[in-house]
Design a protein around this motif. Structure first.
Motif, PDB file in Angstrom:
ATOM      1  N   LYS A  20     -24.112  35.779   3.637  1.00 25.23           N
ATOM      2  CA  LYS A  20     -22.508  35.032   3.769  1.00 25.23           C
ATOM      3  C   LYS A  20     -22.088  35.095   5.024  1.00 25.23           C
ATOM      4  O   LYS A  20     -21.119  35.392   6.134  1.00 25.23           O
ATOM      5  CB  LYS A  20     -21.867  34.186   3.096  1.00 25.23           C
ATOM      6  N   GLY A  21     -21.549  36.691   4.812  1.00 30.74           N
ATOM      7  CA  GLY A  21     -20.714  37.622   5.547  1.00 30.74           C
ATOM      8  C   GLY A  21     -21.399  37.866   7.498  1.00 30.74           C
ATOM      9  O   GLY A  21     -20.740  37.687   8.227  1.00 30.74           O
ATOM     10  N   LEU A  63     -22.942  43.506   4.404  1.00 30.34           N
ATOM     11  CA  LEU A  63     -22.537  42.138   4.380  1.00 30.34           C
ATOM     12  C   LEU A  63     -23.757  41.951   3.724  1.00 30.34           C
ATOM     13  O   LEU A  63     -24.990  42.243   3.618  1.00 30.34           O
ATOM     14  CB  LEU A  63     -22.571  42.181   6.227  1.00 30.34           C
ATOM     15  N   CYS A  64     -22.949  41.034   3.399  1.00 28.40           N
ATOM     16  CA  CYS A  64     -24.413  39.873   2.756  1.00 28.40           C
ATOM     17  C   CYS A  64     -24.819  39.063   3.394  1.00 28.40           C
ATOM     18  O   CYS A  64     -24.242  38.655   5.126  1.00 28.40           O
ATOM     19  CB  CYS A  64     -23.926  39.664   1.360  1.00 28.40           C
ATOM     20  N   TYR A  96     -15.044  34.795   2.016  1.00 29.31           N
ATOM     21  CA  TYR A  96     -15.672  34.662   0.986  1.00 29.31           C
ATOM     22  C   TYR A  96     -15.243  34.938  -0.048  1.00 29.31           C
ATOM     23  O   TYR A  96     -13.901  35.354  -0.626  1.00 29.31           O
ATOM     24  CB  TYR A  96     -17.140  34.588   1.546  1.00 29.31           C
ATOM     25  N   CYS A  97     -16.097  35.887  -0.849  1.00 26.98           N
ATOM     26  CA  CYS A  97     -15.950  36.292  -2.491  1.00 26.98           C
ATOM     27  C   CYS A  97     -14.628  37.221  -2.480  1.00 26.98           C
ATOM     28  O   CYS A  97     -14.256  37.832  -1.725  1.00 26.98           O
ATOM     29  CB  CYS A  97     -17.200  36.735  -2.729  1.00 26.98           C
ATOM     30  N   CYS A 107     -13.775  39.525   5.516  1.00 27.51           N
ATOM     31  CA  CYS A 107     -14.574  38.477   4.818  1.00 27.51           C
ATOM     32  C   CYS A 107     -13.979  37.375   4.385  1.00 27.51           C
ATOM     33  O   CYS A 107     -13.212  37.289   3.403  1.00 27.51           O
ATOM     34  CB  CYS A 107     -16.282  38.851   4.425  1.00 27.51           C
ATOM     35  N   PRO A 143     -23.122  39.860  -3.395  1.00 25.17           N
ATOM     36  CA  PRO A 143     -23.623  41.486  -3.470  1.00 25.17           C
ATOM     37  C   PRO A 143     -23.829  42.004  -3.137  1.00 25.17           C
ATOM     38  O   PRO A 143     -24.338  43.030  -3.207  1.00 25.17           O
ATOM     39  CB  PRO A 143     -24.548  39.786  -2.019  1.00 25.17           C
ATOM     40  N   VAL A 144     -22.841  42.477  -2.981  1.00 21.80           N
ATOM     41  CA  VAL A 144     -22.530  43.699  -1.481  1.00 21.80           C
ATOM     42  C   VAL A 144     -22.080  44.524  -3.051  1.00 21.80           C
ATOM     43  O   VAL A 144     -22.663  45.773  -3.710  1.00 21.80           O
ATOM     44  CB  VAL A 144     -20.992  43.716  -0.609  1.00 21.80           C
ATOM     45  N   VAL A 183     -14.869  39.817  -3.487  1.00 22.88           N
ATOM     46  CA  VAL A 183     -15.357  41.785  -3.280  1.00 22.88           C
ATOM     47  C   VAL A 183     -14.795  42.017  -1.779  1.00 22.88           C
ATOM     48  O   VAL A 183     -14.340  43.053  -2.273  1.00 22.88           O
ATOM     49  CB  VAL A 183     -16.920  42.031  -2.422  1.00 22.88           C
ATOM     50  N   GLY A 184     -14.054  41.211  -1.084  1.00 20.46           N
ATOM     51  CA  GLY A 184     -12.859  41.571   0.178  1.00 20.46           C
ATOM     52  C   GLY A 184     -14.176  42.349   1.417  1.00 20.46           C
ATOM     53  O   GLY A 184     -12.888  43.416   1.425  1.00 20.46           O
ATOM     54  N   CYS A 185     -14.914  42.135   1.896  1.00 22.24           N
ATOM     55  CA  CYS A 185     -15.360  42.562   2.543  1.00 22.24           C
ATOM     56  C   CYS A 185     -14.868  43.435   3.748  1.00 22.24           C
ATOM     57  O   CYS A 185     -14.472  42.043   4.466  1.00 22.24           O
ATOM     58  CB  CYS A 185     -17.581  42.697   2.698  1.00 22.24           C
TER      59      CYS A 185
HETATM   60 FE1  SF4 Z   1     -17.982  38.050   2.194  1.00 15.35          FE
HETATM   61 FE2  SF4 Z   1     -20.896  38.568   0.807  1.00 15.35          FE
HETATM   62 FE3  SF4 Z   1     -18.725  41.117   0.958  1.00 15.35          FE
HETATM   63 FE4  SF4 Z   1     -18.655  38.456  -0.643  1.00 15.35          FE
HETATM   64  S1  SF4 Z   1     -20.061  40.211  -0.186  1.00 15.35           S
HETATM   65  S2  SF4 Z   1     -16.828  39.601   0.757  1.00 15.35           S
HETATM   66  S3  SF4 Z   1     -19.183  36.965   0.817  1.00 15.35           S
HETATM   67  S4  SF4 Z   1     -19.440  39.720   3.123  1.00 15.35           S
END
Ligand code: SF4
Length: 821
Positions: free
Chosen positions: A48-49, A45-46, A13-14, A11, A179-180, A16-18
C-alpha cells in the motif's frame, strides 16, 4: 526537500506510521520510496505504501463546495457553504442545546485538524459529541489502558519487537494489517531462531507463516485463555511478588478469576497440550511482548480482553523494560493522535480527564472558555442512534465513511436521512456517505495536507505537502476554524498556519505537568519556530527535550503509574462469551477484517492499479468442508445473509478457516460492488465500557447463488451498472475500470442488457471476435476503444490481460478489424 527533490512525509494508511520520501515526476505523478532514516520502517514499505503515488490522481475528487438542491448537488463558494454551516449549528445549539449537534471525525485527520475540531466542539459549543472512527478500531484498548495504568499509555517501542524472546500476536494478522512491523518481526525471528512466536486467532491467518504455535481459539474466548494463564503463573509461582505488592492493587480479586487448564480447554476449544505449551513459553521467558489489535478490541468484551492480557504482564512485572509489555497496535495513521487531542467523546485533550476538577479548570483557563463540556459525549454508535431518534439535528462528518464502516448501515442511512443538516468534508466526491450530505466541503488529500500524525509507538511525524491541491480543496483545520469564527469565536480560532495550531496543542499537553504529571507531554515543542516545525524530525512522546536523533523511550520502567496512588491496577475480569451466537437458522459466524492490499472503504486504494490485482472482487473465505455442506462452489457467488440484509461475495475455499466460521473483508461497498458491504450484516452490539462494536462475531447463513451468465467490461470512467445485473465488482486497471459481472439472466439476455447499457444510442461501432472461453466485443468511438466487453461462460476464468491490453492499444482498430467475425 533534499538536493534531489525528495520530501520526507508519512504514509497515509496504517498505524505503523512509516516514513516516506516522495518527489513529483515531470508527468505530475509522485515517485515514492521508504525513508531509510525513519525509525518506524528504516526504508521499508508495504504494497500500500509503495502504491501511494498511484492514488494521487484526480479521478473522483471533490474540488469545490456543493449544496444539495432538488435534483442533486450544486456548486457554491466557501463563504456561502461555511456561513450556512455556522448559522445552522449556532441556531440549533440556541434552540436545542449543545448536545443537539455532533462531529464524527476520523483517524485520517492530522493532529492539527483533530485539535481544532475538538476545541470547537468541547471548548466552545460546549458538548462532547465529537467521536472518531477510531471508536471502531481501538477504543477498548484505551479503556484497558486507563483502567490499568490510570492513563491511555502504550508503554512499548517498536524496537521491543527485535528485543523480545516471545512475541504473542493476539487477534492480529500483523502480516496483512501492519505489514512493516511484520517484516521487522520476521527479520528478528531469522536473526534469533530461538524467539517464539504465538498467534492467537480463530483463523490460521497469514501471520502464522512464521509462528511456532497457532492457537485457533473459539471466537470470543480470549479472556478465558488469559485468565487461565494468570492461574498457571500463580500455580507455577512465576509471579513478581515485589512488583505486585509494591506497585499494584487488585491482584487477589483478579487471581480469583483464574481458570484451570481443563476449564480453559473447554471454553476455548483448544487442546490442553497447546494451551500448556503457550503458558510455558510465557512463564519461562522474561521478555514477552503481547501485540494485539482488532481481534481483541472489536468485541463486546474488548475492554476485558485487554485487561486480561495486561493482568498477566503486571503479575510477572513484565512491563517498562526492553522487549516486554502489552502493545496495542493502532489501525489508522493518526488514531493515536486522535486519542491525544481528545477526539473521542470520552476524553479531553492532552490526556486531561473529565473527572479531575483541576484538569477542567486548567483547560477552561487555557482556552479562555466558560463553555467547556463537563461530561463525556455520545460514542459513535450512540451518536448515530441519537441522530435516528432526532436528538441530533446537525452533524459534520469529516474524512470518514460511516455508511460503510459503522454496523447496521441501513440504520445509519436512515439516521442521516432524518438529520436536518448533514455536512461531509472529504477529498472524494462520491462515497456512500456523501450521498446523504446537505453540504459537501472539498478537503485536501494525502500529498496536499500538512501537519502531524502519531503512530502506534507514540512517535509523532510530519505529514508534508507534496503537491498543490486541485480546485478549491482546503485543509480541514482551516474549514473548522472558519466555521468557528462565523459562529462568534473568532479570537480563539485565528490560526494562519498549521504550525500555530500545533504549538497551541503542544502547550496544552504541558498544562499542569508540575502539579500532576501526565504521560503525554510535548513541552519541548511548545516554542518551536515555523521553520523548526517544517523540518521537525520524528519525536516520540514524552518530548521534554527536542529529539535530534533516534530515541526509544518506554513507560513504567520506574514502576510509577498514572493512577492516584501511582500503582497499576489489576482488573478482575470474567469470561462472558458473546451474547449472540450461531443457531440453526444462522449457523455460521462471520469474522470481518482487512484484506492485504486495500484500505478501509477503498476510496484511495481503489484508485491504484497495482492494489486491485491481489483480490479483485469482494470475497468469502470458507473451509472446504463447510463449502460442500452448504452447496457452494469455489469461484462461485455466495449469498451471505441475516435479518439485517445480505451480501454477494466470491467464494474462496480456504483451509485457514474453522468449519463453523467464514471471513469477509470490510472494504467493498455500493461504490465498488453490487452488494458487498459486510458492515450491513453486523449488528450494533458494543462493549459496555468502550462502546466498540463487535465486528468479529456475527451469525449468518450462506447459500449458493446460481448464475447463468458472466462478463467483464472495461471502461475509461466509473460506470453505473444496471440494476438487473445481480453481481458486479469494480477493479482499477491501467487507464480505466474493469467490471466483473455475473447474472441470473441467460447469456443472450445479459448481452442484450449490456449492449443497451454501453451503446444505448447504437452510435458506436462494435466489433466482436471469438475466444475459447467466450467472445470479446469492442465498442469504438472516435477511433478509440470506449468500452470493451468479454463475454464468458459461467465458471470460466480467462485472464483479463488481453482485454486490458486491447483497451490500452494505441491503434485498436487495426487489431480488432483483423480479429472481428
Ligand atoms: Fe503504510 Fe504499509 Fe507502513 Fe502501514 S505498513 S504505514 S500501510 S507502508
Amino acid at each position: 526537500m533534499d538536493s534531489e527533490g525528495w520530501i520526507k512525509t508519512t504514509c497515509a494508511y496504517c498505524g505503523v506510521g512509516c516514513g516516506v520520501e516522495a518527489r513529483p515526476k515531470p508527468d505530475g505523478q509522485l515517485e515514492v520510496r521508504g525513508d531509510k532514516a525513519h525509525p518506524a520502517n528504516f526504508g521499508k514499505l508495504c504494497t500500500k505504501g509503495i502504491a501511494l503515488g498511484e492514488t494521487v490522481i484526480e479521478d473522483g475528487r471533490l474540488t469545490q463546495p456543493k449544496v444539495r438542491r432538488e435534483g442533486g448537488f450544486e456548486p457554491t463558494d466557501w463563504h456561502q457553504a461555511l456561513t450556512r454551516i455556522a448559522d445552522t449549528f449556532r441556531q440549533t445549539v440556541e434552540q436545542h442545546g449543545p448536545d443537539s449537534v455532533a462531529f464524527y471525525v476520523s483517524g485520517q485527520l492530522l493532529i492539527e485538524d483533530y485539535y481544532v475540531a475538538n476545541k470547537l466542539m468541547k471548548g466552545f459549543i460546549g458538548s462532547s459529541n465529537i467521536d472518531s472512527n477510531s471508536r471502531l478500531c481501538m477504543a477498548s484498548s484505551v479503556v484497558g489502558h486507563k483502567r490499568a495504568f490510570g492513563s491511555d499509555t502504550v508503554p512499548v517501542c517498536y524496537e521491543d519487537i527485535e528485543l523480545a524472546e516471545v512475541v504473542l500476536l493476539i487477534g492480529s494478522n500483523l502480516a496483512w494489517c501492519h505489514p512493516v512491523l511484520y517484516q521487522r518481526l520476521r527479520a528478528a525471528k531469522q536473526q534469533n531462531p530461538a524467539m517464539k512466536i504465538v498467534v492467537v486467532d480463530p483463523r490460521r491467518n497469514e501471520s502464522c507463516e512464521i509462528a511456532d504455535l497457532h492457537l485457533p481459539l473459539a471466537s470470543g474466548s480470549d479472556v478465558a485463555l488469559f485468565n487461565g494463564l494468570l492461574h498457571y503463573l500463580v500455580e507455577q509461582d512465576c509471579l513478581d511478588h515485589d512488583f505486585i505488592e509494591q506497585h499494584t492493587d487488585g491482584f487477589q480479586q483478579a487471581k480469583a478469576n483464574g481458570l484451570t487448564l481443563d476449564h480453559v480447554a473447554k471454553i476455548t476449544g483448544l487442546p490442553t497440550e497447546q494451551i500448556a505449551l503457550f503458558y510455558q513459553y510465557f512463564a519461562q521467558h522474561d521478555k514477552v511482548l503481547s501485540i494485539y489489535s482488532q481481534g481483541v478490541n472489536q468485541s463486546s468484551q474488548g475492554s476485558d480482553k485487554v485487561n486480561s492480557i495486561i493482568n498477566c504482564h503486571l503479575a510477572t512485572g513484565r512491563i517498562g523494560l526492553p522487549g516486554m509489555g502489552p502493545f496495542s497496535v493502532t489501525g489508522q495513521p493518526n488514531a493515536m493522535g486522535g486519542r491525544e487531542v481528545g477526539a473521542l467523546a470520552s476524553m479531553l485533550a492532552g490526556h486531561l480527564e473529565f473527572d479531575r476538577p483541576r484538569d477542567i479548570e486548567l483547560l477552561k483557563s487555557f482556552w479562555h472558555s466558560d463553555q467547556l463540556a463537563l461530561k463525556p459525549g455520545l460514542k459513535a454508535v450512540d451518536m448515530f442512534d441519537a441522530l435516528d431518534e432526532g436528538k441530533i439535528k446537525a452533524i459534520w462528518i469529516m474524512a470518514t465513511n460511516p455508511v460503510v464502516s459503522l454496523p447496521n448501515s441501513e440504520k445509519v442511512k436512515r439516521a442521516l436521512t432524518k438529520c436536518p443538516l448533514v455536512v461531509v468534508s472529504d477529498c472524494i466526491e462520491d462515497t456512500a456517505t456523501t450521498a446523504f450530505a446537505d453540504i459537501l466541503l472539498p478537503a485536501q488529500g494525502w500529498s496536499e495536507k500538512s501537519g502531524t500524525v502519531t503512530n502506534s509507538e507514540r512517535r509523532l511525524s510530519r505529514q508534508r505537502r507534496l503537491l498543490p491541491s486541485p480546485g478549491m480543496a482546503k485543509p480541514d483545520w482551516w474549514m473548522i476554524s472558519e466555521v468557528a469564527k462565523k459562529m462568534g469565536f473568532a479570537e480563539h480560532f485565528n490560526y494562519v498556519h498549521e504550525g500555530e495550531v500545533f504549538r497551541e496543542y503542544a502547550k496544552l499537553t504541558a498544562l499542569g505537568q508540575h502539579e500532576h504529571s501526565r504521560d503525554l507531554d510535548l513541552s519541548a515543542l511548545t516554542v518551536i519556530s515555523d521553520k523548526e516545525y517544517q523540518a521537525l524530525l520524528p519525536q516520540q512522546w514524552p518530548v521534554k527535550t527536542i529529539q535530534k536523533s533516534l530515541v526509544n523511550q518506554r513507560f513504567f520502567a520506574d514502576k510509577q503509574f498514572f493512577t492516584a496512588n501511582k500503582k497499576a491496577q489489576f482488573i478482575s475480569v470474567t469470561t462472558q462469551m458473546p451474547s449472540t451466537n450461531a443457531s440453526s437458522s444462522l449457523p455460521l459466524l462471520l469474522n470481518s477484517g482487512r484484506t492485504r492490499d486495500h484500505w478501509h472503504t477503498m476510496t484511495r486504494t481503489g484508485l491504484a492499479t497495482s492494489l486491485g490485482a491481489f483480490r479483485a472482487e469482494p470475497y468469502l473465505l470458507i473451509h472446504p468442508d463447510t463449502l460442500k455442506a452448504y452447496g457452494l462452489e469455489a469461484g462461485g457467488v455466495a449469498k451471505v445473509s441475516n435479518s439485517q440484509g445480505h451480501c454477494l461475495l466470491r467464494v474462496i475455499s480456504d483451509h485457514s478457516m474453522q468449519s463453523d466460521q467464514v471471513f469477509a473483508p470490510i472494504h467493498w461497498n455500493e461504490m465498488t460492488a453490487s452488494k458487498a458491504k459486510v458492515c450491513q450484516l453486523i449488528d450494533a452490539r458494543v462493549d459496555a465500557f468502550s462502546g466498540q462494536p463487535e465486528f468479529k462475531h456475527t451469525p449468518v447463513k450462506v447459500e449458493a447463488l446460481a448464475m447463468n451468465s458472466k462478463a467483464r467490461v472495461i471502461a475509461q470512467q466509473v460506470l453505473s451498472v444496471p440494476k438487473e445485473i445481480e453481481y458486479w465488482a469494480r477493479e482499477k486497471v491501467e487507464n480505466g475500470y474493469l467490471y466483473h459481472l455475473e447474472s441470473t439472466m441467460s447469456d443472450a439476455e445479459l448481452k442484450h442488457t449490456l449492449q443497451l447499457w454501453l451503446n444505448g444510442g447504437a452510435k458506436m461501432k462494435m466489433f466482436t471476435y471469438s475466444k475459447p472461453q467466450g467472445s470479446i466485443s469492442v465498442f469504438i468511438e472516435q477511433e478509440q476503444v470506449a468500452f470493451a466487453c468479454h463475454w464468458l461462460k459461467v465458471g470460466a476464468d480467462d485472464s483479463e490481460s488481453e482485454l486490458i491490453a486491447l483497451f490500452n492499444d494505441p491503434d485498436p482498430l487495426a487489431e480488432v478489424e483483423k480479429l472481428a467475425v
